[in-house]
Design an enzyme around this catalytic site. Structure first.
Site, PDB file in Angstrom:
ATOM      1  N   GLY A  43      63.293  15.793  -5.365  1.00  0.00           N
ATOM      2  CA  GLY A  43      62.156  15.109  -5.352  1.00  0.00           C
ATOM      3  C   GLY A  43      62.088  13.882  -5.990  1.00  0.00           C
ATOM      4  O   GLY A  43      60.980  12.959  -5.906  1.00  0.00           O
ATOM      5  N   ASP A 102      55.577  20.295 -14.099  1.00  0.00           N
ATOM      6  CA  ASP A 102      54.900  21.529 -13.624  1.00  0.00           C
ATOM      7  C   ASP A 102      54.851  22.619 -14.747  1.00  0.00           C
ATOM      8  O   ASP A 102      54.288  22.776 -15.840  1.00  0.00           O
ATOM      9  CB  ASP A 102      54.923  21.819 -12.228  1.00  0.00           C
ATOM     10  CG  ASP A 102      53.914  22.999 -11.849  1.00  0.00           C
ATOM     11  OD1 ASP A 102      52.800  23.209 -12.175  1.00  0.00           O
ATOM     12  OD2 ASP A 102      54.580  23.693 -10.834  1.00  0.00           O
ATOM     13  N   LYS A 130      51.552  17.454 -14.549  1.00  0.00           N
ATOM     14  CA  LYS A 130      50.195  18.347 -14.117  1.00  0.00           C
ATOM     15  C   LYS A 130      49.470  18.949 -15.359  1.00  0.00           C
ATOM     16  O   LYS A 130      49.936  19.309 -16.444  1.00  0.00           O
ATOM     17  CB  LYS A 130      50.595  19.555 -13.505  1.00  0.00           C
ATOM     18  CG  LYS A 130      50.822  19.251 -11.997  1.00  0.00           C
ATOM     19  CD  LYS A 130      50.984  20.622 -11.080  1.00  0.00           C
ATOM     20  CE  LYS A 130      51.417  20.326  -9.819  1.00  0.00           C
ATOM     21  NZ  LYS A 130      51.572  21.350  -8.799  1.00  0.00           N
ATOM     22  N   PHE A 151      48.859  21.250  -5.713  1.00  0.00           N
ATOM     23  CA  PHE A 151      49.938  20.928  -5.057  1.00  0.00           C
ATOM     24  C   PHE A 151      49.842  19.720  -4.338  1.00  0.00           C
ATOM     25  O   PHE A 151      49.107  19.520  -3.503  1.00  0.00           O
ATOM     26  CB  PHE A 151      50.373  21.998  -4.121  1.00  0.00           C
ATOM     27  CG  PHE A 151      51.843  21.929  -3.458  1.00  0.00           C
ATOM     28  CD1 PHE A 151      52.845  22.544  -4.329  1.00  0.00           C
ATOM     29  CD2 PHE A 151      51.928  21.279  -2.041  1.00  0.00           C
ATOM     30  CE1 PHE A 151      54.105  22.203  -3.745  1.00  0.00           C
ATOM     31  CE2 PHE A 151      53.206  21.361  -1.738  1.00  0.00           C
ATOM     32  CZ  PHE A 151      54.140  21.786  -2.501  1.00  0.00           C
TER      33      PHE A 151
END
Ligand code: 5GP
Ligand code: MG
Length: 196
Positions: A43, A102, A130, A151
């Site tokens: 990622g 997250d 987040k 998401f």
């Protein structure tokens, strides 16, 4: 690919302007220190490339490969390390780069691994954080943007391995997510119908 997006959260120019600021802080904080940047793949590959070219320090770069989503849109709670050889950070300052904070499980697992390998210090840098309660009590030292608890894809982040090459951060159409989650296991992305 773009028609699958419901909304763009962060445009490329916004991301890059913020990377200028974070890179300047990192450059100041690590000047004169032996720094190894450890990027959490897959990622953070785009974040890594854009951030590191803005840091004019003689740093080293290494990568670790972990997964915690396993195809869905919620963390599985299991963090798997795909790499057998771990970065050599003994006697060096380690800065972990990840795309998004997250649940916190990934950053905590990677930080714990590096701490056990003799790093002088371990800090963390995420592009996105987040706004939500974390499963583990960890925060990042450098944060690009705080976002809502939804998401997102793009700029390295995937849904079922698609959308990593989007230049922006975006929210997918709910129909696209539904179709992806309903698709039989092993179906290639091309077999997943797009909403009309
Ligand atoms: P954590 O371990 O903090 O729950 O999650 C970290 C990893 O989960 C991230 O590195 C990323 O790969 C994945 N992840 C968390 N939130 C999202 C999201 O909104 N979109 C995507 N594509 N991946 C996410
Ligand atoms: Mg990740």
């Amino acid at each position: 690919m773009f028609r699958d997006l419901a909304r763009t959260l962060l445009h490329e120019s916004t991301i890059l302007a913020r990377l200028d600021e974070i890179a300047a802080r990192i450059t100041d904080d690590y000047r004169g220190k032996d720094l190894t940047v450890i990027a959490v793949l897959n990622g953070s590959f785009m974040f890594m490339g854009d951030l590191l070219r803005r840091i004019p320090l003689p740093l080293r770069v290494d990568c670790v490969s972990v997964a915690s989503y396993h195809g869905g849109t919620e963390s599985s709670g299991r963090v798997t390390f795909d790499q057998i050889s771990l970065p050599d950070v003994a006697g060096r300052h380690a800065l972990i780069l990840d795309d998004i904070l997250d649940s916190g499980l990934t950053l905590e697992a990677v930080a714990a691994k590096l701490g056990g390998l003799g790093a002088l210090s371990v800090k963390t840098c995420v592009l996105l954080r987040k706004r939500k309660e974390r499963t583990v009590a960890i925060d990042a030292d450098y944060v690009g943007f705080d976002i809502g608890d939804e998401f997102v894809v793009g700029y390295g982040l995937d849904f079922q391995e698609k959308y990593r090459n989007l230049p922006c951060i975006a929210v997918l159409h709910p129909d696209v997510i539904r179709a992806g989650l309903d698709a039989p296991a092993g179906a290639s992305p091309e077999e997943v119908p797009s909403p009309s």
